[in-house]
Scaffold this motif. Sequence first.
Motif, PDB file in Angstrom:
ATOM      1  N   SER A  64      36.225 -38.140  38.704  1.00  0.00           N
ATOM      2  CA  SER A  64      35.391 -39.348  38.730  1.00  0.00           C
ATOM      3  C   SER A  64      35.282 -39.982  37.341  1.00  0.00           C
ATOM      4  CB  SER A  64      34.007 -39.010  39.267  1.00  0.00           C
ATOM      5  OG  SER A  64      33.327 -38.159  38.375  1.00  0.00           O
ATOM      6  N   PHE A  65      35.511 -39.218  36.299  1.00  0.00           N
ATOM      7  CA  PHE A  65      35.397 -39.721  34.925  1.00  0.00           C
ATOM      8  C   PHE A  65      36.307 -40.925  34.648  1.00  0.00           C
ATOM      9  CE2 PHE A  65      37.101 -39.391  30.559  1.00  0.00           C
ATOM     10  CZ  PHE A  65      35.982 -39.822  29.875  1.00  0.00           C
ATOM     11  N   PRO A  66      37.622 -40.872  34.961  1.00  0.00           N
ATOM     12  CA  PRO A  66      38.458 -42.051  34.680  1.00  0.00           C
ATOM     13  C   PRO A  66      38.057 -43.277  35.487  1.00  0.00           C
ATOM     14  CG  PRO A  66      39.833 -40.141  35.019  1.00  0.00           C
ATOM     15  CD  PRO A  66      38.444 -39.737  35.382  1.00  0.00           C
ATOM     16  N   PHE A  67      37.539 -43.079  36.706  1.00  0.00           N
ATOM     17  CA  PHE A  67      37.131 -44.227  37.513  1.00  0.00           C
ATOM     18  C   PHE A  67      35.894 -44.904  36.918  1.00  0.00           C
ATOM     19  CE2 PHE A  67      39.500 -41.749  40.693  1.00  0.00           C
ATOM     20  CZ  PHE A  67      40.478 -42.690  40.979  1.00  0.00           C
ATOM     21  N   ILE A  68      34.977 -44.113  36.408  1.00  0.00           N
ATOM     22  CA  ILE A  68      33.799 -44.686  35.754  1.00  0.00           C
ATOM     23  C   ILE A  68      34.213 -45.441  34.491  1.00  0.00           C
ATOM     24  CG2 ILE A  68      31.650 -44.107  34.550  1.00  0.00           C
ATOM     25  CD1 ILE A  68      31.442 -41.718  36.533  1.00  0.00           C
ATOM     26  N   ILE A  69      35.116 -44.853  33.727  1.00  0.00           N
ATOM     27  CA  ILE A  69      35.616 -45.513  32.521  1.00  0.00           C
ATOM     28  C   ILE A  69      36.361 -46.797  32.884  1.00  0.00           C
ATOM     29  CG2 ILE A  69      37.187 -45.257  30.556  1.00  0.00           C
ATOM     30  CD1 ILE A  69      34.588 -43.670  30.348  1.00  0.00           C
ATOM     31  N   MET A  70      37.137 -46.770  33.981  1.00  0.00           N
ATOM     32  CA  MET A  70      37.858 -47.963  34.401  1.00  0.00           C
ATOM     33  C   MET A  70      36.881 -49.072  34.800  1.00  0.00           C
ATOM     34  SD  MET A  70      40.847 -48.446  37.248  1.00  0.00           S
ATOM     35  CE  MET A  70      39.771 -48.136  38.627  1.00  0.00           C
ATOM     36  N   ALA A  71      35.769 -48.716  35.432  1.00  0.00           N
ATOM     37  CA  ALA A  71      34.766 -49.723  35.792  1.00  0.00           C
ATOM     38  C   ALA A  71      34.191 -50.385  34.543  1.00  0.00           C
ATOM     39  CB  ALA A  71      33.665 -49.073  36.619  1.00  0.00           C
ATOM     40  N   PHE A  72      33.889 -49.598  33.522  1.00  0.00           N
ATOM     41  CA  PHE A  72      33.395 -50.183  32.275  1.00  0.00           C
ATOM     42  C   PHE A  72      34.456 -51.056  31.619  1.00  0.00           C
ATOM     43  CE2 PHE A  72      30.178 -46.722  32.253  1.00  0.00           C
ATOM     44  CZ  PHE A  72      29.063 -47.535  32.132  1.00  0.00           C
ATOM     45  N   ALA A  73      35.711 -50.615  31.650  1.00  0.00           N
ATOM     46  CA  ALA A  73      36.782 -51.402  31.041  1.00  0.00           C
ATOM     47  C   ALA A  73      36.957 -52.733  31.773  1.00  0.00           C
ATOM     48  CB  ALA A  73      38.086 -50.614  31.060  1.00  0.00           C
ATOM     49  N   LEU A  74      36.900 -52.712  33.099  1.00  0.00           N
ATOM     50  CA  LEU A  74      37.022 -53.960  33.852  1.00  0.00           C
ATOM     51  C   LEU A  74      35.826 -54.881  33.607  1.00  0.00           C
ATOM     52  CD1 LEU A  74      38.497 -52.640  37.208  1.00  0.00           C
ATOM     53  CD2 LEU A  74      39.650 -53.986  35.448  1.00  0.00           C
ATOM     54  N   TRP A  75      34.665 -54.288  33.379  1.00  0.00           N
ATOM     55  CA  TRP A  75      33.501 -55.101  33.039  1.00  0.00           C
ATOM     56  C   TRP A  75      33.744 -55.836  31.725  1.00  0.00           C
ATOM     57  CZ3 TRP A  75      29.440 -53.987  29.280  1.00  0.00           C
ATOM     58  CH2 TRP A  75      28.377 -54.905  29.348  1.00  0.00           C
ATOM     59  N   PHE A  76      34.323 -55.146  30.744  1.00  0.00           N
ATOM     60  CA  PHE A  76      34.622 -55.797  29.469  1.00  0.00           C
ATOM     61  C   PHE A  76      35.689 -56.868  29.613  1.00  0.00           C
ATOM     62  CE2 PHE A  76      32.783 -51.969  27.314  1.00  0.00           C
ATOM     63  CZ  PHE A  76      31.805 -52.652  26.629  1.00  0.00           C
ATOM     64  N   VAL A  77      36.634 -56.666  30.536  1.00  0.00           N
ATOM     65  CA  VAL A  77      37.700 -57.650  30.704  1.00  0.00           C
ATOM     66  C   VAL A  77      37.193 -58.890  31.431  1.00  0.00           C
ATOM     67  CG1 VAL A  77      39.895 -58.084  31.890  1.00  0.00           C
ATOM     68  CG2 VAL A  77      39.579 -55.989  30.600  1.00  0.00           C
ATOM     69  N   PHE A  78      36.485 -58.718  32.533  1.00  0.00           N
ATOM     70  CA  PHE A  78      36.128 -59.856  33.379  1.00  0.00           C
ATOM     71  C   PHE A  78      34.746 -60.443  33.098  1.00  0.00           C
ATOM     72  CE2 PHE A  78      39.343 -57.649  35.997  1.00  0.00           C
ATOM     73  CZ  PHE A  78      40.272 -58.664  36.006  1.00  0.00           C
ATOM     74  N   ALA A  79      33.843 -59.675  32.537  1.00  0.00           N
ATOM     75  CA  ALA A  79      32.504 -60.190  32.217  1.00  0.00           C
ATOM     76  C   ALA A  79      32.168 -59.787  30.786  1.00  0.00           C
ATOM     77  CB  ALA A  79      31.481 -59.644  33.193  1.00  0.00           C
ATOM     78  N   ASN A  80      32.978 -60.248  29.862  1.00  0.00           N
ATOM     79  CA  ASN A  80      32.868 -59.841  28.472  1.00  0.00           C
ATOM     80  C   ASN A  80      31.500 -60.248  27.893  1.00  0.00           C
ATOM     81  OD1 ASN A  80      33.259 -59.167  25.820  1.00  0.00           O
ATOM     82  ND2 ASN A  80      35.359 -59.920  25.765  1.00  0.00           N
ATOM     83  N   PRO A  81      30.682 -59.257  27.521  1.00  0.00           N
ATOM     84  CA  PRO A  81      29.354 -59.598  26.977  1.00  0.00           C
ATOM     85  C   PRO A  81      29.416 -60.152  25.555  1.00  0.00           C
ATOM     86  CG  PRO A  81      29.688 -57.237  26.899  1.00  0.00           C
ATOM     87  CD  PRO A  81      30.870 -57.815  27.627  1.00  0.00           C
ATOM     88  N   PHE A  82      30.567 -60.011  24.904  1.00  0.00           N
ATOM     89  CA  PHE A  82      30.681 -60.462  23.517  1.00  0.00           C
ATOM     90  C   PHE A  82      31.021 -61.950  23.411  1.00  0.00           C
ATOM     91  CE2 PHE A  82      31.936 -55.927  23.496  1.00  0.00           C
ATOM     92  CZ  PHE A  82      30.806 -55.459  22.863  1.00  0.00           C
ATOM     93  N   LEU A  83      31.440 -62.534  24.523  1.00  0.00           N
ATOM     94  CA  LEU A  83      31.712 -63.963  24.534  1.00  0.00           C
ATOM     95  C   LEU A  83      30.438 -64.676  24.973  1.00  0.00           C
ATOM     96  CD1 LEU A  83      35.216 -64.043  26.200  1.00  0.00           C
ATOM     97  CD2 LEU A  83      34.671 -64.380  23.807  1.00  0.00           C
ATOM     98  N   GLY A  84      29.829 -65.372  24.107  1.00  0.00           N
ATOM     99  CA  GLY A  84      28.549 -65.987  24.420  1.00  0.00           C
ATOM    100  C   GLY A  84      28.684 -67.431  24.508  1.00  0.00           C
TER     101      GLY A  84
END
Length: 84
Positions: A64-84
Amino acid sequence: MDATVIITAATAISVGIILAAAGLGSAIAWGLICAKTMEGISRQPEMRSTLVFNMFIFAGLMESFPFIIMAFALWFVFANPFLG
């Protein structure tokens, strides 16, 4: 260069590194789980069923560890919190 381009490029590189580390960690963990199970079976063959059962439980938790990490990575790709 525009700040958006720099942030997007840094995010893409970071996501690649994160996913590579998750894949490598998963592969190493699978190897260790299987190796220790085989070692335990060779030491106490009568415990084989218990050890294999535990191996599958821990392997499922570890998987389950890589899937959780993949979810966080996809969050950074599609809903990047650093782009304001």
